[in-house]
Design a protein around this motif. Structure first.
Motif, PDB file in Angstrom:
ATOM      1  N   THR A  10      -2.068   1.649  -6.599  1.00 20.41           N
ATOM      2  CA  THR A  10      -1.108   1.079  -5.833  1.00 20.41           C
ATOM      3  C   THR A  10      -1.154   1.430  -4.494  1.00 20.41           C
ATOM      4  O   THR A  10      -0.743   0.495  -3.372  1.00 20.41           O
ATOM      5  N   LEU A  11      -1.473   2.715  -4.007  1.00 23.11           N
ATOM      6  CA  LEU A  11      -1.112   3.241  -2.919  1.00 23.11           C
ATOM      7  C   LEU A  11      -2.248   2.621  -2.037  1.00 23.11           C
ATOM      8  O   LEU A  11      -2.298   2.302  -0.818  1.00 23.11           O
ATOM      9  N   ALA A  12      -3.568   2.612  -2.455  1.00 22.43           N
ATOM     10  CA  ALA A  12      -4.748   1.769  -1.900  1.00 22.43           C
ATOM     11  C   ALA A  12      -4.323   0.360  -1.304  1.00 22.43           C
ATOM     12  O   ALA A  12      -4.720   0.009  -0.352  1.00 22.43           O
ATOM     13  N   LYS A  13      -3.970  -0.438  -2.541  1.00 21.88           N
ATOM     14  CA  LYS A  13      -3.461  -1.847  -2.139  1.00 21.88           C
ATOM     15  C   LYS A  13      -2.516  -1.689  -1.238  1.00 21.88           C
ATOM     16  O   LYS A  13      -2.682  -2.703  -0.274  1.00 21.88           O
ATOM     17  N   LYS A  14      -1.523  -0.896  -1.064  1.00 22.48           N
ATOM     18  CA  LYS A  14      -0.526  -0.961   0.085  1.00 22.48           C
ATOM     19  C   LYS A  14      -1.178  -0.657   1.553  1.00 22.48           C
ATOM     20  O   LYS A  14      -0.798  -1.528   2.196  1.00 22.48           O
ATOM     21  N   LYS A  15      -2.106   0.317   1.443  1.00 18.28           N
ATOM     22  CA  LYS A  15      -2.851   0.139   2.641  1.00 18.28           C
ATOM     23  C   LYS A  15      -3.550  -0.965   3.006  1.00 18.28           C
ATOM     24  O   LYS A  15      -3.526  -1.503   4.249  1.00 18.28           O
ATOM     25  N   ALA A  16      -4.360  -1.325   2.255  1.00 18.11           N
ATOM     26  CA  ALA A  16      -5.181  -2.600   2.433  1.00 18.11           C
ATOM     27  C   ALA A  16      -4.137  -4.001   2.991  1.00 18.11           C
ATOM     28  O   ALA A  16      -4.521  -4.650   3.757  1.00 18.11           O
ATOM     29  N   ALA A  17      -3.026  -3.990   2.205  1.00 22.81           N
ATOM     30  CA  ALA A  17      -1.913  -5.079   2.667  1.00 22.81           C
ATOM     31  C   ALA A  17      -1.076  -4.893   3.566  1.00 22.81           C
ATOM     32  O   ALA A  17      -0.179  -5.581   4.317  1.00 22.81           O
ATOM     33  N   GLY A  18      -1.371  -3.318   4.384  1.00 24.39           N
ATOM     34  CA  GLY A  18      -0.544  -3.234   5.560  1.00 24.39           C
ATOM     35  C   GLY A  18       0.809  -2.837   5.365  1.00 24.39           C
ATOM     36  O   GLY A  18       1.863  -2.900   6.092  1.00 24.39           O
ATOM     37  N   GLN A  79      10.360   7.580 -13.186  1.00 25.52           N
ATOM     38  CA  GLN A  79       9.859   6.551 -13.928  1.00 25.52           C
ATOM     39  C   GLN A  79       8.761   5.700 -13.051  1.00 25.52           C
ATOM     40  O   GLN A  79       7.782   5.370 -13.751  1.00 25.52           O
ATOM     41  N   ARG A  80       9.139   5.570 -12.015  1.00 22.05           N
ATOM     42  CA  ARG A  80       8.267   4.862 -11.211  1.00 22.05           C
ATOM     43  C   ARG A  80       7.433   5.508 -10.203  1.00 22.05           C
ATOM     44  O   ARG A  80       6.167   5.217 -10.108  1.00 22.05           O
ATOM     45  N   ALA A  81       7.950   6.383  -9.721  1.00 21.17           N
ATOM     46  CA  ALA A  81       7.201   7.043  -8.484  1.00 21.17           C
ATOM     47  C   ALA A  81       6.093   8.105  -9.140  1.00 21.17           C
ATOM     48  O   ALA A  81       6.280   8.566 -10.080  1.00 21.17           O
ATOM     49  N   GLN A  82       5.079   8.250  -8.217  1.00 21.72           N
ATOM     50  CA  GLN A  82       4.041   9.078  -8.820  1.00 21.72           C
ATOM     51  C   GLN A  82       4.360  10.410  -8.409  1.00 21.72           C
ATOM     52  O   GLN A  82       5.024  10.657  -7.192  1.00 21.72           O
ATOM     53  N   PRO A 202      -5.076   5.873   2.336  1.00 16.57           N
ATOM     54  CA  PRO A 202      -3.811   6.173   3.087  1.00 16.57           C
ATOM     55  C   PRO A 202      -3.579   7.346   3.845  1.00 16.57           C
ATOM     56  O   PRO A 202      -3.927   8.370   3.153  1.00 16.57           O
ATOM     57  N   THR A 203      -2.973   7.470   4.842  1.00 18.68           N
ATOM     58  CA  THR A 203      -2.648   8.422   5.626  1.00 18.68           C
ATOM     59  C   THR A 203      -0.870   8.473   5.348  1.00 18.68           C
ATOM     60  O   THR A 203      -0.245   7.556   5.622  1.00 18.68           O
ATOM     61  N   ILE A 204      -0.571   9.549   4.991  1.00 21.97           N
ATOM     62  CA  ILE A 204       0.900   9.748   5.116  1.00 21.97           C
ATOM     63  C   ILE A 204       1.402  10.852   5.995  1.00 21.97           C
ATOM     64  O   ILE A 204       1.096  11.924   6.060  1.00 21.97           O
ATOM     65  N   GLY A 205       2.236  10.325   7.130  1.00 21.44           N
ATOM     66  CA  GLY A 205       2.727  11.256   8.196  1.00 21.44           C
ATOM     67  C   GLY A 205       3.878  11.886   8.073  1.00 21.44           C
ATOM     68  O   GLY A 205       4.793  11.342   7.421  1.00 21.44           O
ATOM     69  N   ILE A 206       4.207  12.993   8.604  1.00 19.48           N
ATOM     70  CA  ILE A 206       5.247  13.765   8.732  1.00 19.48           C
ATOM     71  C   ILE A 206       4.915  14.545  10.194  1.00 19.48           C
ATOM     72  O   ILE A 206       4.233  15.336  10.378  1.00 19.48           O
ATOM     73  N   GLY A 207       5.854  14.218  11.077  1.00 13.34           N
ATOM     74  CA  GLY A 207       5.779  14.449  12.457  1.00 13.34           C
ATOM     75  C   GLY A 207       4.589  14.113  12.932  1.00 13.34           C
ATOM     76  O   GLY A 207       3.713  14.658  13.730  1.00 13.34           O
ATOM     77  N   CYS A 212       0.869   5.829  10.833  1.00 13.12           N
ATOM     78  CA  CYS A 212       0.271   6.253   9.620  1.00 13.12           C
ATOM     79  C   CYS A 212       0.628   5.191   8.433  1.00 13.12           C
ATOM     80  O   CYS A 212       1.415   4.395   8.827  1.00 13.12           O
ATOM     81  N   ASP A 213      -0.274   5.293   7.460  1.00 14.19           N
ATOM     82  CA  ASP A 213       0.055   4.321   6.421  1.00 14.19           C
ATOM     83  C   ASP A 213       1.238   4.661   5.573  1.00 14.19           C
ATOM     84  O   ASP A 213       1.912   3.525   4.905  1.00 14.19           O
TER      85      ASP A 213
END
Ligand code: KIV
Length: 289
Positions: A10-18, A79-82, A202-207, A212-213
């Motif tokens: 799911t996360l890979a697809k999100k990156k691909a879809a922007g 239930q939904r979140a990884q 995907p990259t996930i940023g904090i600060g 980032c994705d």
């Protein structure tokens, strides 16, 4: 549940879809349920719990058993979140074998669906072995709080060309080793953009700025639980610290003044006649009287 369980694909697809990825920390079942219902993609049982739950000055004292305890609670109500379990300090640094066993426990006993570990190329081999064992791995580079003493404090990383190139190389190595996502913490926004473009995951940023994705925050920071903690990279969406104190002050006032409990909070000798019986349990499984 709003939608299917989020997984690495799911996360890979999100990156691909922007499409941006949303991640927050969670440490207990009640928060896990609330954040899950709000549509958060990833719940991180972060070792930040050492600071915001346990009151330590840093994340170093957190144990694998601590993460296991909180991960079980979070997994029960998401239930939904990884659910991602953070590998605490010294659960994977001593040997590949220890790292494999610690990650295995997070999945097997903690209900985690992936693990996160701090560090770059030096942990690529562990990431590779975990992925081969069927455990998805999230990397974490930039400011890695488990190395706070080595870094000389909680400081922005990747400033200057050499440091920036090293981080880009670390990100590439982790992605090649099979990491399905990489957290970028406290680095310049432009460097985060370069890393995000350089890696296929995907990259996930904090600060780490807006390029980032996805984004991650510590839930207590987003909610403004600690009025004294105001770092630049946090946006407060609430002021719960103040609101909780006000609510509790009101409770203290009402108990002392005899206003609570009122008649509506009291049981009578005989039960009231009711048209329909109330459900004996709340959605969270708490028993009503
Ligand atoms: O432990 C934690 O909460 C983290 C996030 C801040 C990324 O590692």
């Amino acid at each position: 549940m709003n939608g299917r369980k989020v997984n690495i694909h799911t996360l890979a697809k999100k990156k691909a879809a922007g499409e941006k990825i949303t991640m927050l920390t969670a440490y207990d079942a009640t928060f896990a349920h609330l954040l899950d219902e709000a549509g958060i993609d990833v719940l991180l049982v972060g070792d930040s719990l050492g600071m915001v739950v346990q009151g330590h000055a840093n994340t170093l004292p957190v144990t694998l058993d601590d993460i296991l305890y909180h991960s079980r609670a979070v997994a029960r109500r998401s239930q939904r979140a990884q659910v991602v379990g953070d590998m605490p300090f010294m659960s994977y640094q001593a040997s590949l074998e220890e790292g494999l066993r610690a990650a295995g426990r997070l999945v097997k006993e903690g209900g985690a669906e992936a693990v996160k570990l701090e560090g770059g190329a030096e942990h690529a081999e562990l990431a590779r072995r975990l992925v081969r064992a069927g455990i998805p791995v999230m990397g974490h580079i930039g400011l890695t709080p488990q190395s706070v003493h080595q870094l000389g404090g909680f400081k922005v990383q990747g400033r200057g060309q050499d440091a920036a190139e090293r981080l880009i190389e670390d990100a590439r190595t982790l992605a090649e080793a099979g990491c399905y996502a990489i957290v970028l913490e406290a680095i310049p926004a432009e460097l985060a953009r370069r890393i995000t473009e350089a890696v296929p995951v995907p990259t996930i940023g904090i600060g780490a700025g807006p390029h980032c994705d996805g984004q991650v925050l510590v839930i207590y920071d987003l909610l403004g639980m600690d009025e004294t903690f105001r770092p630049t990279f946090v946006k407060r969406y609430e002021n719960l610290g103040v609101r909780i104190r006000t609510a509790v002050e009101e409770y203290v006032h009402e108990v002392k003044g005899g206003m609570f409990p009122g008649p509506e909070h009291c049981f009578e000798d005989k039960p009231k006649e009711r048209a329909t019986e109330p459900a004996p349990y709340s959605a969270a499984g708490r028993r009503y009287f």
